[in-house]
Structures are given as structure tokens and as C-alpha cells.
Design an enzyme around this catalytic site. Structure first.
Site, PDB file in Angstrom:
ATOM      1  N   ASP A  17       0.169  -7.720   1.435  1.00 43.28           N
ATOM      2  CA  ASP A  17       0.630  -6.331   1.561  1.00 43.28           C
ATOM      3  C   ASP A  17       2.155  -6.233   1.602  1.00 43.28           C
ATOM      4  O   ASP A  17       2.735  -5.527   2.428  1.00 43.28           O
ATOM      5  CB  ASP A  17       0.029  -5.689   2.810  1.00 43.28           C
ATOM      6  CG  ASP A  17       0.074  -4.162   2.748  1.00 43.28           C
ATOM      7  OD1 ASP A  17       0.238  -3.621   1.648  1.00 43.28           O
ATOM      8  OD2 ASP A  17      -0.034  -3.519   3.810  1.00 43.28           O
ATOM      9  N   SER A  21       4.778   2.748   7.783  1.00 40.83           N
ATOM     10  CA  SER A  21       4.434   1.552   7.008  1.00 40.83           C
ATOM     11  C   SER A  21       5.607   1.118   6.142  1.00 40.83           C
ATOM     12  O   SER A  21       6.232   1.930   5.457  1.00 40.83           O
ATOM     13  CB  SER A  21       3.226   1.839   6.113  1.00 40.83           C
ATOM     14  OG  SER A  21       2.070   2.036   6.889  1.00 40.83           O
ATOM     15  N   HIS A  36       0.816  -1.224   0.000  1.00 38.54           N
ATOM     16  CA  HIS A  36       0.000   0.000   0.000  1.00 38.54           C
ATOM     17  C   HIS A  36       0.846   1.268   0.000  1.00 38.54           C
ATOM     18  O   HIS A  36       0.332   2.356  -0.260  1.00 38.54           O
ATOM     19  CB  HIS A  36      -0.980   0.001   1.193  1.00 38.54           C
ATOM     20  CG  HIS A  36      -0.346   0.239   2.520  1.00 38.54           C
ATOM     21  ND1 HIS A  36      -0.027  -0.782   3.397  1.00 38.54           N
ATOM     22  CD2 HIS A  36       0.017   1.376   3.156  1.00 38.54           C
ATOM     23  CE1 HIS A  36       0.502  -0.275   4.492  1.00 38.54           C
ATOM     24  NE2 HIS A  36       0.544   1.036   4.376  1.00 38.54           N
TER      25      HIS A  36
END
Length: 424
Positions: free
Chosen positions: A188, A267, A158
Site C-alpha cells: 500500500d 491516509s 489506495h
């Protein structure tokens, strides 16, 4: 600054009084080993700064007590003046700042692993509404880490989703264009590659996540809110959690929960154990406000290892599928049944080839429910997550026995799993 020491040689006298007239040698050497304060009656406090002091005295003379005191005081005062220490330095003792052992370990961990962490900028092509010029503007950023000396960078999918161009900034602030090697939307995970000199690439040490324990310390390094190379610490709050992929909704199992602060921008960054080894990829937080609320999640490194190996070798992850579309779990619950309702099973897919029936309408417009999958290989299926979890344990080409509820009776249908189609 001069070091003060304790006089180890004492004056000998025939009487109990220390400074009664006594016979001493022509030269007395006084060795100093510890801080010493010499108290003289009705005079003042002396502190000796030199580690070794030689005081010349008269040869074999019987010296009265007042004169002995005066000579000693003058000699010590003269020595203080000869030492090149100012008055403040002679009497003030300062100690350097010292860190505790756990603080030193944290500092060392950060210094050793920071060169492995990178800053990723996601650029998108947009057209100016007035000039119609095509511009490349940043639409997001995140973190990543160096996987090997060949320039492979691992991050979250993402972080790079929707990017027309990607920039990777290393620890020395050098920036390189990055190419996408491959990605796995379901877990992911994405792998990039940069053409950087090998001496600038420091791969992160890879650990193991199978033996983690709740309560052990963890460290997260990333770029929250664009603040590069930020360290946060915490503990493992929980293990074997399950979250859904932001891209496909497919569940990610065995996720690590931590209270180390993870914010937007973290992230894709590494989660490390106290030895500085990678144990997970920081991927999500649970927060109504969007900021850290003490509940963060990391994909375990044991899961990441297999995915990255496939992406580096083949550019994709080969994962088996049934080839169906199924209804949301809430819709099946409203029907009062437990399982996965098949909405569509294309004829060219594994389920369609095996004969699973889709949901459809009759000539009057009435809804005719398709098969409801209740188990796979005798493992109970109550919702979509259960089905995904079972398929993750299977291989492409494997034959599985799918039990379905068709009308008012159950059937067992063999299905040969096929690989997931390539993603653009």
C-alpha cells in the site's frame, strides 16, 4: 506600563520610630528594585512605579513628623502624575501568555514539518448520464509528504487507486499535476512526482522505526475530511501488528499501532516521533463507524524506505512469488488440515515448472485436492499470511524447498522463485 520597585534606601533616624524628626541630605535618591507598598499611618497606600526616584528635600532641617509625612506623600503623588502611565496601567500588572515546554515543542514540530505535507486529490473521468459529456470529478482525497527535492511525493496506493488524474497541493496552496512513478499494491505504498520549484519542496526528515517503543509520543499530520494540515497527537499503542493490503489482501508486517486520531483523509500522511522524524505512513484505522476509534495503523518507515528506493529507481518493486493461487484459509480449516491448498499452479509459473499439483475434478466431477503446502525452507506454513511472510524474506532467483502434503504422504520440492509480473 510602569514597573513598581522596592525602595532600597531607608530613612535613618535616631529613634526607633521611622518618621521621627531626622536629619537627611538635601537630595535623596531612592532606588526601586521590587514591588513596594508604603504604608503611612492613617493616610493611604502608595505604590511607586518608577525604577529610580529622586526626591528633593530641605537641606539639613529638623522636620516634624506630620510635615515629613505630608511632604513625602505630595512628592510621591507628583511623581505618579508626571509618569505617562494611566491610573489603570500603574496599578494593574499583566503577564503574557506562556506555553509549557512540551507545548512549545509540539508547536515547533508542527511548524517545521507542515511544509513537507501535501494534499492529494484523486480525479476520475465520468460521463454525464443526460448530456453524455465526459467530466473529471474528484472521487477521493488523501495526504502525502515530500520525499526529496526532485519532486517525489510518497503516499498510500489506495489514495491514488483508480485515478485518471492526480492533483497535489503544497503547503503554500499551490497546486500541481502529479504523475505516478510507481506503486506497490502489496504494501500500500505509491510514489508520485510533481514539477514544482525546488525551493517550494521541503523533504521530510527520515527516521528509524526499528527501535520504537510502546508508549512514546507520536504526531500525525494530514488532511482529514479535507481539512488541510491537521495535527493529532497520541502514543504508540502497539508494535509488530499485521494488517492486510486493501488491494491484494497480502499481509503487511511490523505495522505500528497508535491512538493518535486518524480519520479518512489522513491516509498517506506522515507519523512523526517527538523529534519530528518520519517513522511511518498512516494507512488504516480499525473502526466500525469509519471514523477514528483510537486504533490506527502506520506502515513503518524501515519498510517504506526500501520500497520507495525501488520505485524511484525502477518504477516497480521486484518481489518473488511462487506463482500459485490458493484457497481461502477457512476452506482448508474445514478439511481438517493445516497449510495452504494449491488451487492453481500455471505451467509457466515457478510452482508449475517445479511440479506442484493443482486442485481439479475427475471425469465423474469429483474434487481432487491439489498439494497442500505445509512448510517453506523448514518454516511452518499454516495459512496464507505465513506463506507471504516467508516469501518476503526471500529474493528473486532463490531456490526454496517447499514441503507439500500430497494425498497421504509428504514431499519436498525445490522451487526457483521468479519476480512478480508487472502491474498495469
Amino acid at each position: 506600563m510602569a514597573t513598581c520597585s522596592l525602595i532600597s534606601t531607608r530613612f535613618h533616624s535616631p529613634s526607633s520610630s521611622l518618621f521621627r524628626s531626622s536629619t537627611i541630605k538635601p537630595t535623596t535618591t531612592i532606588h526601586l528594585s521590587k514591588p513596594f507598598h508604603l504604608h503611612t499611618p492613617n493616610l493611604f497606600l502608595l505604590r511607586l512605579p518608577s525604577p529610580k526616584l529622586t526626591i528633593p528635600l530641605l537641606p539639613k532641617l529638623s522636620i516634624p513628623k506630620p510635615l515629613l509625612l505630608l511632604c513625602t506623600s505630595l512628592a510621591l503623588s507628583f511623581t505618579l502624575l508626571l509618569s505617562n502611565a494611566d491610573s489603570a496601567a500603574a496599578f494593574v500588572v499583566t503577564s503574557p501568555r506562556k506555553l509549557q515546554s512540551d507545548e512549545l515543542a509540539t508547536v515547533r514540530l508542527f511548524q517545521e514539518n507542515t511544509p513537507s505535507v501535501v494534499y492529494i486529490t484523486n480525479l476520475a473521468v465520468k460521463q454525464d448520464a443526460f448530456t453524455l459529456d465526459v467530466l473529471e470529478v474528484p472521487q477521493g482525497s488523501g495526504s502525502g509528504f515530500v520525499w526529496d527535492k526532485d519532486g517525489h511525493i510518497v503516499t498510500n496506493y489506495h489514495v491514488i487507486r483508480g485515478a485518471s488524474d492526480l492533483k497535489v497541493t503544497l503547503a503554500d496552496q499551490s497546486t500541481y499535476d502529479a504523475k505516478v512513478v510507481g506503486f506497490d499494491q502489496d504494501k500500500d505504498v505509491a510514489v508520485l512526482r510533481v514539477e514544482a520549484p525546488r525551493d517550494k519542496l521541503r523533504p521530510i526528515p527520515i527516521g528509524v522505526s526499528a527501535d520504537l517503543l510502546v508508549g512514546q509520543k507520536v504526531y500525525a499530520i494530514g488532511n482529514p475530511f479535507g481539512l488541510d494540515h491537521t495535527l493529532t497527537t497520541g502514543v504508540i499503542s502497539g508494535l509488530r501488528r499485521e494488517i492486510s493490503s486493501a488491494a491484494t489482501g497480502r499481509p503487511i508486517q511490523d505495522v505500528i499501532q497508535t491512538d493518535a486520531a486518524i480519520n479518512p483523509g489522513n491516509s498517506g500522511g506522515p507519523l512523526l516521533d517527538s523529534s519530528g522524524n518520519l517513522i511511518g505512513i498512516n494507512t488504516a484505522i480499525y473502526s466500525p463507524s469509519g471514523a477514528s476509534s483510537g486504533v490506527g495503523f502506520s506502515i513503518p518507515v524501515d519498510t517504506v524506505n526500501g520500497i520507495v528506493d525501488q520505485l524511484v529507481k525502477f518504477g516497480k518493486v521486484t518481489r518473488p512469488i511462487l506463482g500459485i493461487k490458493f484457497a481461502p484459509d477457512q476452506s482448508v480449516e474445514q478439511l481438517g488440515v493445516s497449510g495452504v491448498l494449491v488451487l492453481d499452479a500455471p505451467a509457466n509459473g515457478p510452482a508449475g515448472k517445479a511440479g506442484l499439483q493443482s486442485t481439479k475434478r475427475d471425469s465423474y466431477g469429483r474434487l481432487i485436492l491439489g498439494d497442500i503446502i505445509t512448510s517453506v525452507n523448514d518454516k511452518k506454513v499454516t495459512n496464507g499470511s505465513d506463506l507471504y511472510r516467508i516469501l518476503d524474506q526471500c529474493k528473486v532467483g532463490e531456490k526454496v524447498i517447499v514441503e507439500v502434503l500430497r494425498g497421504d504422504h509428504k514431499e519436498k520440492i525445490p522451487v526457483i522463485l521468479e519476480p512478480k509480473p508487472d502491474e498495469s
